[in-house]
Each structure stands twice: as structure tokens, then as C-alpha cells.
Scaffold this motif. Sequence first.
Motif, PDB file in Angstrom:
ATOM      1  N   ARG A 163       0.834  -1.205   0.000  1.00 38.30           N
ATOM      2  CA  ARG A 163       0.000   0.000   0.000  1.00 38.30           C
ATOM      3  C   ARG A 163       0.866   1.252   0.000  1.00 38.30           C
ATOM      4  O   ARG A 163       0.595   2.214  -0.734  1.00 38.30           O
ATOM      5  N   ALA A 164       1.905   1.234   0.839  1.00 32.37           N
ATOM      6  CA  ALA A 164       2.787   2.404   0.926  1.00 32.37           C
ATOM      7  C   ALA A 164       3.518   2.638  -0.392  1.00 32.37           C
ATOM      8  O   ALA A 164       3.616   3.778  -0.872  1.00 32.37           O
ATOM      9  N   LEU A 165       4.019   1.578  -1.000  1.00 30.89           N
ATOM     10  CA  LEU A 165       4.754   1.719  -2.256  1.00 30.89           C
ATOM     11  C   LEU A 165       3.851   2.214  -3.385  1.00 30.89           C
ATOM     12  O   LEU A 165       4.210   3.132  -4.134  1.00 30.89           O
ATOM     13  N   VAL A 166       2.680   1.601  -3.519  1.00 30.02           N
ATOM     14  CA  VAL A 166       1.779   1.975  -4.613  1.00 30.02           C
ATOM     15  C   VAL A 166       1.276   3.402  -4.440  1.00 30.02           C
ATOM     16  O   VAL A 166       1.108   4.142  -5.423  1.00 30.02           O
ATOM     17  N   ALA A 167       1.050   3.827  -3.199  1.00 33.43           N
ATOM     18  CA  ALA A 167       0.619   5.210  -2.965  1.00 33.43           C
ATOM     19  C   ALA A 167       1.663   6.192  -3.483  1.00 33.43           C
ATOM     20  O   ALA A 167       1.329   7.196  -4.136  1.00 33.43           O
ATOM     21  N   VAL A 168       2.940   5.907  -3.239  1.00 27.86           N
ATOM     22  CA  VAL A 168       4.019   6.773  -3.728  1.00 27.86           C
ATOM     23  C   VAL A 168       4.056   6.775  -5.254  1.00 27.86           C
ATOM     24  O   VAL A 168       4.168   7.830  -5.899  1.00 27.86           O
ATOM     25  N   LEU A 169       3.959   5.596  -5.858  1.00 30.73           N
ATOM     26  CA  LEU A 169       4.039   5.488  -7.314  1.00 30.73           C
ATOM     27  C   LEU A 169       2.884   6.199  -7.998  1.00 30.73           C
ATOM     28  O   LEU A 169       3.074   6.924  -8.987  1.00 30.73           O
ATOM     29  N   ARG A 170       1.674   6.018  -7.480  1.00 33.22           N
ATOM     30  CA  ARG A 170       0.503   6.641  -8.095  1.00 33.22           C
ATOM     31  C   ARG A 170       0.554   8.167  -7.964  1.00 33.22           C
ATOM     32  O   ARG A 170       0.236   8.894  -8.915  1.00 33.22           O
ATOM     33  N   GLU A 171       0.950   8.631  -6.813  1.00 30.91           N
ATOM     34  CA  GLU A 171       1.059  10.082  -6.617  1.00 30.91           C
ATOM     35  C   GLU A 171       2.079  10.683  -7.583  1.00 30.91           C
ATOM     36  O   GLU A 171       1.869  11.756  -8.154  1.00 30.91           O
ATOM     37  N   THR A 172       3.193   9.971  -7.778  1.00 36.23           N
ATOM     38  CA  THR A 172       4.231  10.472  -8.686  1.00 36.23           C
ATOM     39  C   THR A 172       3.747  10.475 -10.128  1.00 36.23           C
ATOM     40  O   THR A 172       3.984  11.431 -10.876  1.00 36.23           O
ATOM     41  N   LEU A 173       3.072   9.409 -10.547  1.00 31.23           N
ATOM     42  CA  LEU A 173       2.538   9.374 -11.908  1.00 31.23           C
ATOM     43  C   LEU A 173       1.602  10.543 -12.153  1.00 31.23           C
ATOM     44  O   LEU A 173       1.679  11.225 -13.186  1.00 31.23           O
ATOM     45  N   ASP A 174       0.723  10.786 -11.192  1.00 30.33           N
ATOM     46  CA  ASP A 174      -0.223  11.888 -11.337  1.00 30.33           C
ATOM     47  C   ASP A 174       0.510  13.224 -11.470  1.00 30.33           C
ATOM     48  O   ASP A 174       0.132  14.070 -12.289  1.00 30.33           O
ATOM     49  N   SER A 175       1.570  13.395 -10.690  1.00 26.40           N
ATOM     50  CA  SER A 175       2.329  14.646 -10.748  1.00 26.40           C
ATOM     51  C   SER A 175       3.037  14.826 -12.080  1.00 26.40           C
ATOM     52  O   SER A 175       3.389  15.947 -12.465  1.00 26.40           O
ATOM     53  N   GLN A 176       3.263  13.711 -12.793  1.00 19.45           N
ATOM     54  CA  GLN A 176       3.928  13.761 -14.092  1.00 19.45           C
ATOM     55  C   GLN A 176       2.946  13.831 -15.254  1.00 19.45           C
ATOM     56  O   GLN A 176       3.344  13.760 -16.420  1.00 19.45           O
ATOM     57  N   GLY A 177       1.656  13.963 -14.935  1.00 22.66           N
ATOM     58  CA  GLY A 177       0.651  14.034 -15.984  1.00 22.66           C
ATOM     59  C   GLY A 177       0.334  12.705 -16.622  1.00 22.66           C
ATOM     60  O   GLY A 177      -0.194  12.645 -17.742  1.00 22.66           O
ATOM     61  N   ILE A 178       0.646  11.618 -15.943  1.00 19.17           N
ATOM     62  CA  ILE A 178       0.382  10.263 -16.425  1.00 19.17           C
ATOM     63  C   ILE A 178      -0.720   9.661 -15.566  1.00 19.17           C
ATOM     64  O   ILE A 178      -0.729   9.848 -14.341  1.00 19.17           O
ATOM     65  N   PRO A 179      -1.687   8.943 -16.142  1.00 19.42           N
ATOM     66  CA  PRO A 179      -2.781   8.400 -15.338  1.00 19.42           C
ATOM     67  C   PRO A 179      -2.279   7.538 -14.181  1.00 19.42           C
ATOM     68  O   PRO A 179      -1.487   6.605 -14.379  1.00 19.42           O
ATOM     69  N   ALA A 180      -2.741   7.861 -12.978  1.00 24.65           N
ATOM     70  CA  ALA A 180      -2.358   7.066 -11.816  1.00 24.65           C
ATOM     71  C   ALA A 180      -2.823   5.627 -11.950  1.00 24.65           C
ATOM     72  O   ALA A 180      -2.203   4.704 -11.389  1.00 24.65           O
ATOM     73  N   ASP A 181      -3.896   5.409 -12.723  1.00 31.13           N
ATOM     74  CA  ASP A 181      -4.421   4.056 -12.887  1.00 31.13           C
ATOM     75  C   ASP A 181      -3.519   3.168 -13.739  1.00 31.13           C
ATOM     76  O   ASP A 181      -3.844   2.005 -13.979  1.00 31.13           O
ATOM     77  N   ALA A 182      -2.387   3.692 -14.183  1.00 31.83           N
ATOM     78  CA  ALA A 182      -1.383   2.845 -14.808  1.00 31.83           C
ATOM     79  C   ALA A 182      -0.814   1.843 -13.820  1.00 31.83           C
ATOM     80  O   ALA A 182      -0.257   0.811 -14.213  1.00 31.83           O
ATOM     81  N   VAL A 183      -0.934   2.140 -12.513  1.00 30.42           N
ATOM     82  CA  VAL A 183      -0.499   1.231 -11.459  1.00 30.42           C
ATOM     83  C   VAL A 183      -1.629   1.113 -10.449  1.00 30.42           C
ATOM     84  O   VAL A 183      -2.006   2.103  -9.809  1.00 30.42           O
ATOM     85  N   GLN A 184      -2.175  -0.092 -10.309  1.00 26.74           N
ATOM     86  CA  GLN A 184      -3.263  -0.315  -9.356  1.00 26.74           C
ATOM     87  C   GLN A 184      -2.952  -1.531  -8.496  1.00 26.74           C
ATOM     88  O   GLN A 184      -2.355  -2.499  -8.970  1.00 26.74           O
ATOM     89  N   LEU A 185      -3.388  -1.443  -7.251  1.00 26.73           N
ATOM     90  CA  LEU A 185      -3.185  -2.535  -6.296  1.00 26.73           C
ATOM     91  C   LEU A 185      -4.525  -3.199  -6.023  1.00 26.73           C
ATOM     92  O   LEU A 185      -5.486  -2.533  -5.625  1.00 26.73           O
ATOM     93  N   LEU A 186      -4.572  -4.496  -6.245  1.00 27.97           N
ATOM     94  CA  LEU A 186      -5.776  -5.275  -5.951  1.00 27.97           C
ATOM     95  C   LEU A 186      -5.618  -5.924  -4.588  1.00 27.97           C
ATOM     96  O   LEU A 186      -4.686  -6.696  -4.365  1.00 27.97           O
ATOM     97  N   GLU A 187      -6.534  -5.616  -3.691  1.00 28.49           N
ATOM     98  CA  GLU A 187      -6.516  -6.244  -2.371  1.00 28.49           C
ATOM     99  C   GLU A 187      -7.719  -7.164  -2.246  1.00 28.49           C
ATOM    100  O   GLU A 187      -8.593  -7.208  -3.109  1.00 28.49           O
ATOM    101  N   GLY A 188      -7.766  -7.886  -1.149  1.00 25.71           N
ATOM    102  CA  GLY A 188      -8.864  -8.818  -0.950  1.00 25.71           C
ATOM    103  C   GLY A 188      -8.366 -10.248  -0.874  1.00 25.71           C
ATOM    104  O   GLY A 188      -7.179 -10.521  -1.031  1.00 25.71           O
ATOM    105  N   GLY A 189      -9.299 -11.159  -0.657  1.00 21.08           N
ATOM    106  CA  GLY A 189      -8.960 -12.557  -0.460  1.00 21.08           C
ATOM    107  C   GLY A 189      -8.924 -13.353  -1.749  1.00 21.08           C
ATOM    108  O   GLY A 189      -8.648 -12.828  -2.831  1.00 21.08           O
ATOM    109  N   ARG A 190      -9.250 -14.635  -1.624  1.00 27.38           N
ATOM    110  CA  ARG A 190      -9.138 -15.535  -2.773  1.00 27.38           C
ATOM    111  C   ARG A 190     -10.068 -15.153  -3.905  1.00 27.38           C
ATOM    112  O   ARG A 190      -9.737 -15.333  -5.076  1.00 27.38           O
ATOM    113  N   ASP A 191     -11.242 -14.621  -3.564  1.00 28.69           N
ATOM    114  CA  ASP A 191     -12.162 -14.222  -4.623  1.00 28.69           C
ATOM    115  C   ASP A 191     -11.550 -13.142  -5.510  1.00 28.69           C
ATOM    116  O   ASP A 191     -11.775 -13.127  -6.730  1.00 28.69           O
TER     117      ASP A 191
END
Length: 426
Positions: A163-191
Motif C-alpha cells: 500500500r505504501a509503495l503503490v501510494a508513492v508510485l501513483r502520486e508520482t505518476l499523477d504529478s507527471q501528468g500520467i494516469p495514476a491508474d497505470a499502477v493499481q493494487l488489488l486487495e482482498g482474499g481468494r475471490d
Amino acid sequence: MASIDPEVTAHVAELGDRARVASRRLALLSRADKDAALLAMADALEAAAPQVVEANAEDLDRGRATGLAEGLLDRLRLDEGRVRAVAGALRDIAGLPDPVGEVMRGSTLPNGLQIRQVRVPMGVVGMIYEARPNVTVDAAGLGLKSGNAVILRGGSAASSTNRALVAVLRETLDSQGIPADAVQLLEGGRDAVRALMTARGRVDVLIPRGGSDLIQTVVRESTVPVIETGVGNCHVYVDAAADLDKALAITLNSKVHRPSVCNAAESLLVHRAVAADFLPKALAALGGAGVRIHGDEQVRPFADAAGTAYEPATEEDWGREYLSLDLSARVVDSLDDALEHVRRYGTGHTEAIVTEDRAAARRWVAEVDAAAVMVNASTRFTDGGEFGFGAEIGISTQKLHARGPMALPELTTTKWVVEGDGQVRP
């Protein structure tokens, strides 16, 4: 397969749709834009190292409380030095050529049509992996450089760190004018994992990275195309013509440099002609590093004399990926016996021979069926960074599309571009 919670399926579908939109933007970025973003991500990670390490400490505490094996704890652990190394990998990726747009082959046909095959991004890449938070950053960086959006499903053991790593990466992408959704973290269980594995049409390719159970589950159950990575039951074979000083250094480095990773040696094969000279020194050195030997009866007296922890090897031991300070060891009568042992128990990852006999080396290279074959070098070199790839998204042991350390070219596919001047097929 049991039914999946519809809300989870809808959530993964939403992530996939957002990733698809982001991937279209990424595919159009210039190399300069991508490299600038990678360098900014590296700087941001280094600046956020204290927060990342703090989040990692939560995962480590939880892992110890739940009895996570020491080898897995080592894979999970991040200190400020490791965070700097992860950031350094992003800088290395920025320095590599951009694979997108590379012309693979082309020609002009007799009718004047010009055809060429060019590299293009996959689109949306899904990653399912275990307690390796560095994979989070490597996958994001390689995905960005190759023009792909990534959906990351890390193991629950590393949830706070990821969570900490992805938050940094997404914030940086956004600051560079690149969609933050280029990096997404999927959480949750087996489903959540199963929904990602069946998100065909939204996810273009899935890469599992971890233990055998994880990889085989993804291979069996995924409807999304899978690039299969593999476990590493890696061997070091000390030939009759080996330089024994080289052999000792290679054996030690292959086993103890970092025993919890897939390119660490798990099995030692020694030719009978050099066993009496090599094994006393090798087993003493391995024992001094804390290695336990799982050996055949011919190895036992050397282990006892060296004072090295020993137990008789079982059939299961020969094929095991220990990921710990354990090593199976066997004396073989010939190169043929060594090759047969590797054929029977190897996992197609990395196999090393130590020899000064060029004919033996050539046979080893020609006959061993593995993603990487080493001659007079440590198994630990099977690594994207060591190969000059900047980083890797995994080590493939399959034989289709990608094999060995996978980096930028392996995250692309190709398209054919045909240019004409009004030609029609007769």
C-alpha cells in the motif's frame, strides 16, 4: 471453480476498465516522458523510504506472529538500503532502450507493399505474487517503460508495504501528468485473485510469481493468458575437470549469498573423481555458513568429518526448492549421471557446471534443458538486473514467448504494419 462474489467481480472489472483507459495513454507516451516519470518515481521512493520501512515493519511483525518462515521474512524485509536499491532499479530501467516501436523485421514485396513487424505494448498486465515488495516497484517500472498498465496482487504478508509503495508510485505518476491508474493494487482474499484470473478481455496477460502452489493454481484456473514463471531447484555440478577453488567459490555463492530466492542453488552434484578433494573443504565452508546437508551415503562421511549438519536425503529432497540454508548433495560417477539427475529433478530454471573441460561444458550447454545454463559461474547471476535488463518481472521457465529473466521486450507483443499505394489482391 466455485462462484465468485459478484461485488468482487465488479470491482476487478472496474480496475481492469480503468487500467485499459490508462494503457491507451501509456502506449502514446514518448520515451522521454516515460523516463522522466521513472526517475521521478525513484526520487519519490527514496524520499518516502522512512514511511515505507515503517509500513514494512508492520508486515514483518505480523509475519513473525503468524510463524512466517525465515526465508519468506527475508524476501519480505525492506530497509532503507533495499528501498534505495529498488529505486536504483527504476533508474536502470530509465536508461534502457524503449522497446515500443522497435522494428523486428520487414520487407518490400514484389507488388510494392511495405510490411514490417513492430513491438507494441501488451496493454494490461496482471501480476500475482507473494511476499516480495520489490516486485511491486519492478513491475510498475517495467510496465510503464513498455507502455503497459499493471494490476498488482501482492501477497497479504506484504499488504502494508505494498500500500505504501503503490501510494508513492501513483502520486508520482499523477504529478507527471500520467494516469495514476497505470499502477493499481488489488486487495482482498481468494475471490479477488480468482476474479483477476478470469478477467479475460480486461487483462491481457497474467504473470504469477511465487511458490509452486501459487503458480500452478494460476496456470490451471486462469482464463487470462499466463506467462508461467517457475520454481528454482537449481544445481551446481562440480565436474572431474573442475578448478576446485572456482568450484568452492561458486558453490558457496550459489547457496549462501541469498538462500531465499529462486536462483539460489538447492542441489550440489560432485564427480566421484574429485569428491575426496572437494567435499571436505566445501562441506566445512557450507557448514560454517549454517547450511544443513541432505546427502546420499557417499556424502555422509565427508559431512561428519567436517562437522557439518547432515541428514540422509529422501527422494523428495532431490526435487525440493528449499529457499533456506539447506542443500541436497550427491556424488555422481560421470557427467552422464549428473545430466540424468538434472533431467529428473531440475525445474528448468538455472543449472551450473564447473569444469575446465571444454567438451564437458559444451555437452552441459547442449543437453541441459533450462532457461539459464551457467559455465563456471554462480546460479545467482540468473537475474534481470545482473543480465543488464534493469529489473525483471519474473523468470520464465516455460518455452513460449518468453524464457528466463523477463524484462521490457517480454512485456511487448507485435503488430504487422502494411503500407501500400492502392494495391489489391488479384
